[in-house]
Design an enzyme around this catalytic site. Sequence first.
Site, mmCIF file in Angstrom:
data_model
loop_
_atom_site.group_PDB
_atom_site.id
_atom_site.type_symbol
_atom_site.label_atom_id
_atom_site.label_comp_id
_atom_site.label_asym_id
_atom_site.label_seq_id
_atom_site.Cartn_x
_atom_site.Cartn_y
_atom_site.Cartn_z
ATOM 1 N N SER A 117 0.834 -1.212 0.000
ATOM 2 C CA SER A 117 0.000 0.000 0.000
ATOM 3 C C SER A 117 0.867 1.260 0.000
ATOM 4 O O SER A 117 0.591 2.229 -0.719
ATOM 5 C CB SER A 117 -0.901 0.020 1.243
ATOM 6 O OG SER A 117 -1.814 -1.035 1.189
ATOM 7 N N ASP A 120 -6.887 -8.003 4.722
ATOM 8 C CA ASP A 120 -6.115 -8.872 3.818
ATOM 9 C C ASP A 120 -5.552 -10.095 4.540
ATOM 10 O O ASP A 120 -5.088 -11.037 3.886
ATOM 11 C CB ASP A 120 -4.955 -8.083 3.195
ATOM 12 C CG ASP A 120 -5.458 -7.025 2.217
ATOM 13 O OD1 ASP A 120 -6.577 -7.168 1.709
ATOM 14 O OD2 ASP A 120 -4.713 -6.059 1.968
ATOM 15 N N ARG A 127 -12.629 -14.219 -1.541
ATOM 16 C CA ARG A 127 -11.719 -14.871 -0.590
ATOM 17 C C ARG A 127 -12.454 -15.652 0.502
ATOM 18 O O ARG A 127 -11.809 -16.424 1.203
ATOM 19 C CB ARG A 127 -10.749 -13.837 0.019
ATOM 20 C CG ARG A 127 -9.682 -13.423 -0.962
ATOM 21 C CD ARG A 127 -8.619 -12.539 -0.344
ATOM 22 N NE ARG A 127 -7.562 -12.263 -1.316
ATOM 23 C CZ ARG A 127 -6.815 -11.168 -1.334
ATOM 24 N NH1 ARG A 127 -6.995 -10.231 -0.423
ATOM 25 N NH2 ARG A 127 -5.874 -11.015 -2.247
ATOM 26 N N ARG A 179 -2.554 -14.077 -2.191
ATOM 27 C CA ARG A 179 -2.716 -14.402 -0.761
ATOM 28 C C ARG A 179 -3.201 -15.840 -0.583
ATOM 29 O O ARG A 179 -2.823 -16.512 0.378
ATOM 30 C CB ARG A 179 -3.652 -13.401 -0.087
ATOM 31 C CG ARG A 179 -3.169 -11.953 -0.246
ATOM 32 C CD ARG A 179 -3.540 -11.041 0.869
ATOM 33 N NE ARG A 179 -3.289 -9.659 0.479
ATOM 34 C CZ ARG A 179 -2.113 -9.034 0.543
ATOM 35 N NH1 ARG A 179 -1.043 -9.651 1.008
ATOM 36 N NH2 ARG A 179 -1.984 -7.777 0.146
#
Length: 441
Positions: free
Chosen positions: A24, A321, A352, A394
Amino acid sequence: MSLCIQTSPCSGLRGSCVVPGDKSISHRAAILGSIADGISRVSNFLPGADCLATVAVMRSLDVAIEVNTDGDLVVHGVGLHGLRAPSAPLDCANSGTTMRLMAGLLSGQEFSSQLTGTPQLLGRPMSRVVNPLFKMGAHIESTEGKGPLSIQGIEPGNPGLKGIRYAMPVASAQLKSCLLLAGLYADGPSTILEIGPSRDHTERMLSAMGASIVRDTDRVVITPPDAGLAPFNMAVPGDMSSAAFLLTAGAIVPGSEITIGNVGVNPTRFGIVSALNQMGAAIDITNPRDVGGEPVADLRVGHSTLSSATFGGDSIVAMIDELPVLAVAATQAHGTTVIRDARELRVKETDRIACTAAELNRLGARITPLEDGMAIEGPTPLRGTEVKSHGDHRLAMLLTIAGLVATGRTNVQKTEVTADSFPGFEACLTDLGAPIQVVRT
Ligand code: S3P
């Protein structure tokens, strides 16, 4: 050609490591450096695919940027009004951060542009940025609420963007940052009301550059600068979202004791440490310091007996996340861990909630997907088998960590995506003693 990570049961991770620069902060360094008055120098920039997409977009707007593989970035800022019209649609690749932040920045320009990207990115919601930008007077069009986004330049002499007061309907740092960037070009202050304390890297960097940013617990007010923004020198801290994989591995793999140096511990990113602590993980935070306006520390984690916990409300945005890898920890904890208020997980690089539950359940986990989260029963012995990343960095990494505590061999397919946020993930784990191999398929 695709890569597959093969894992075997691990008898302990030991040693010290560092993780690559924060994703980020790296995006923001490239974007904000580009509109500063002069040269900004950034070390430990994350040279992953998403951040390199931001660099490519800024170059297409006529900003000279040098970047090397060690993460040294030099940005020759052109000032708030120095960007130039691109000659082609701007390719954000797979990066939601690039598309959403650039939508705000480009809405304030006097030239037209189009933001596009991979089919995966073009499937993600963009009306969250288009609606408030439209209220600010931007001429922006989506494709049924998704990308590509077309932005018509503000014609000289015509009114530009108007400052707004906007209550964000989702807790999203990408949306907040989009509006702060547009707010730099508005005719007066903009007030953005948050429903949760999302990551605040944009506010910190803009303040350091001399912008007028006033912050309260639930709001940010930006006033467009009279003069320009100052360039900066900064070292990007290690990414907490990458450290989360190692923290989880250290906590669940018996016999582990690892130290992760130089991790960004900004309170808006600290949720995973608090959550693992709450479940009983022994995580020590040492050597706290301030690096360029961001708090940084070293984290030591050892194998721990974990218990279930319930997570929801305001705590979610600070670990959005990291929730999928927290689910891996929960498979090894005693009791049922429940994660709620995390509907946003459904619109990340993949859904996710669905993908984490489906792939971990293939390994023998007992996870029930909920509309806005997951219920994870533990402790559950995991059994190695073939699982896949769905093209989500991820997911590839959390499945690798799960494989370290599964019996037999786990094959994680399509793992080349780990480099999107954690280049060197496999080498880092190998150095800590993980029995993993990368093979071409
Ligand atoms: C990010 C904000 C979060 C996060 C993403 C990076 C950012 O997204 O999931 O990986 O850099 O602002 P949202 O703002 O959509 O929640």
